[in-house]
Design a protein around this motif. Structure first.
Motif, PDB file in Angstrom:
ATOM      1  N   GLN A  82       0.661  27.035  -2.526  1.00  0.00           N
ATOM      2  CA  GLN A  82       1.961  26.876  -3.178  1.00  0.00           C
ATOM      3  C   GLN A  82       2.959  27.849  -2.566  1.00  0.00           C
ATOM      4  N   GLU A  83       4.195  27.392  -2.388  1.00  0.00           N
ATOM      5  CA  GLU A  83       5.239  28.297  -1.911  1.00  0.00           C
ATOM      6  C   GLU A  83       5.874  28.982  -3.124  1.00  0.00           C
ATOM      7  N   VAL A  84       5.833  30.301  -3.105  1.00  0.00           N
ATOM      8  CA  VAL A  84       6.395  31.104  -4.200  1.00  0.00           C
ATOM      9  C   VAL A  84       7.292  32.160  -3.585  1.00  0.00           C
ATOM     10  N   ASP A  85       8.571  32.148  -3.934  1.00  0.00           N
ATOM     11  CA  ASP A  85       9.536  33.101  -3.345  1.00  0.00           C
ATOM     12  C   ASP A  85       9.403  33.127  -1.819  1.00  0.00           C
ATOM     13  N   SER A  86       9.345  31.966  -1.194  1.00  0.00           N
ATOM     14  CA  SER A  86       9.305  31.795   0.270  1.00  0.00           C
ATOM     15  C   SER A  86       8.002  32.272   0.916  1.00  0.00           C
ATOM     16  N   ALA A  87       6.988  32.608   0.115  1.00  0.00           N
ATOM     17  CA  ALA A  87       5.689  32.995   0.684  1.00  0.00           C
ATOM     18  C   ALA A  87       4.640  31.965   0.259  1.00  0.00           C
ATOM     19  N   CYS A  88       3.617  31.807   1.116  1.00  0.00           N
ATOM     20  CA  CYS A  88       2.526  30.894   0.764  1.00  0.00           C
ATOM     21  C   CYS A  88       1.479  31.651  -0.042  1.00  0.00           C
ATOM     22  N   GLU A  89       1.178  31.147  -1.206  1.00  0.00           N
ATOM     23  CA  GLU A  89       0.163  31.744  -2.073  1.00  0.00           C
ATOM     24  C   GLU A  89      -0.901  30.689  -2.337  1.00  0.00           C
ATOM     25  N   VAL A  90      -2.138  31.132  -2.637  1.00  0.00           N
ATOM     26  CA  VAL A  90      -3.190  30.185  -3.012  1.00  0.00           C
ATOM     27  C   VAL A  90      -3.341  30.231  -4.534  1.00  0.00           C
ATOM     28  N   GLU A  91      -3.172  29.055  -5.137  1.00  0.00           N
ATOM     29  CA  GLU A  91      -3.204  28.950  -6.594  1.00  0.00           C
ATOM     30  C   GLU A  91      -4.512  28.347  -7.101  1.00  0.00           C
ATOM     31  N   LYS A 150       4.837  38.258 -11.842  1.00  0.00           N
ATOM     32  CA  LYS A 150       6.289  38.095 -11.853  1.00  0.00           C
ATOM     33  C   LYS A 150       6.628  36.718 -12.429  1.00  0.00           C
ATOM     34  N   GLU A 151       7.918  36.446 -12.516  1.00  0.00           N
ATOM     35  CA  GLU A 151       8.399  35.155 -13.014  1.00  0.00           C
ATOM     36  C   GLU A 151       9.119  34.422 -11.884  1.00  0.00           C
ATOM     37  N   VAL A 152       8.974  33.091 -11.855  1.00  0.00           N
ATOM     38  CA  VAL A 152       9.717  32.286 -10.874  1.00  0.00           C
ATOM     39  C   VAL A 152      10.213  31.015 -11.552  1.00  0.00           C
ATOM     40  N   MET A 153      11.261  30.452 -10.986  1.00  0.00           N
ATOM     41  CA  MET A 153      11.737  29.143 -11.420  1.00  0.00           C
ATOM     42  C   MET A 153      11.121  28.093 -10.504  1.00  0.00           C
ATOM     43  N   ARG A 154      10.534  27.074 -11.090  1.00  0.00           N
ATOM     44  CA  ARG A 154      10.006  25.930 -10.335  1.00  0.00           C
ATOM     45  C   ARG A 154      10.430  24.664 -11.054  1.00  0.00           C
TER      46      ARG A 154
END
Ligand code: COA
Length: 172
Positions: A82-91, A150-154
């Motif tokens: 998943q892209e989170v704040d322009s970084a690739c993370e594994v969810e 942290k919090e993000v908008m998706r």
């Protein structure tokens, strides 16, 4: 072919033959109440196709959750990029068929996926993206050793980013 084996569950790749069984999970309005809408038949087919592309490209995706007791497909759990704040993370993600809620099955599968992720992927951290109102899912993340990072908008919706670091997982 099992990908993961836990005391009560097998996780294996989805095939297109799983559409009807998966629809019992992802077409249920209560299960999908934190999503834009329950999936219709075409949506479930696309969901399986998307995860099969992930298996081929990434070596992982959301896998079918099979009950050892009944042999039935009762949900999904797995690892997606998943892209989170322009970084690739594994969810780590999970959905369980409603008649199997409250038995600790999602935490059992999520923990196996966490251990798989740290064993096989070069990541320092695994995450779960969860709507704040989704208390059962937040509980699963907590049982998986995660804390709010942290919090993000998706999709215009606030999500909590739960995470666990490799060192923390190794310690417990
Ligand atoms: C989230 C989900 C996978 C949990 O699966 P599960 O196998 O039932 O998980 P558990 O057995 O650990 O039960 C959930 C936990 O949340 C708690 N819980 C349930 N409803 C709750 C509520 N309204 N408020 C607070 N806690 C709640 C349960 O008490 C349990 O915690 P406990 O074992 O400490 O008592 C399942 O509810 C589900 O499929 N939900 C819909 C799909 C979804 O939202 N997926 C996650 C997307 S981020």
């Amino acid at each position: 072919m099992p990908i993961l084996d836990t005391p009560r569950l097998i996780l294996r790749e989805f095939s297109i033959d799983d559409v009807d069984a998966l629809a019992c999970v992802l077409s249920d309005p209560e299960t999908m109440r934190f999503y834009p809408a329950p999936l219709d038949q075409a949506g479930v087919e696309q969901w399986i196709a998307r995860n099969r592309r992930r298996y081929a490209k990434d070596g992982h995706g959301l896998w079918a959750m099979i009950s050892k007791a009944s042999g039935e497909l009762i949900g999904d759990c797995g690892l997606t990029i998943q892209e989170v704040d322009s970084a690739c993370e594994v969810e780590i993600g999970y959905h369980v068929r409603r008649d199997h809620w409250g038995q600790g099955l999602a935490p059992e599968a999520a923990r196996a996926c966490r251990d798989f992720g740290f064993a096989h992927l070069h990541v320092q951290r695994l995450i779960s993206l969860i709507r704040p109102e989704n208390l059962p899912s937040r509980r699963v993340a907590e049982k998986n050793g995660m804390t709010v990072w942290k919090e993000v908008m998706r999709a215009n919706l606030l999500h909590l980013v739960y995470s666990i670091q490799r060192e923390t997982a190794a310690g417990g």
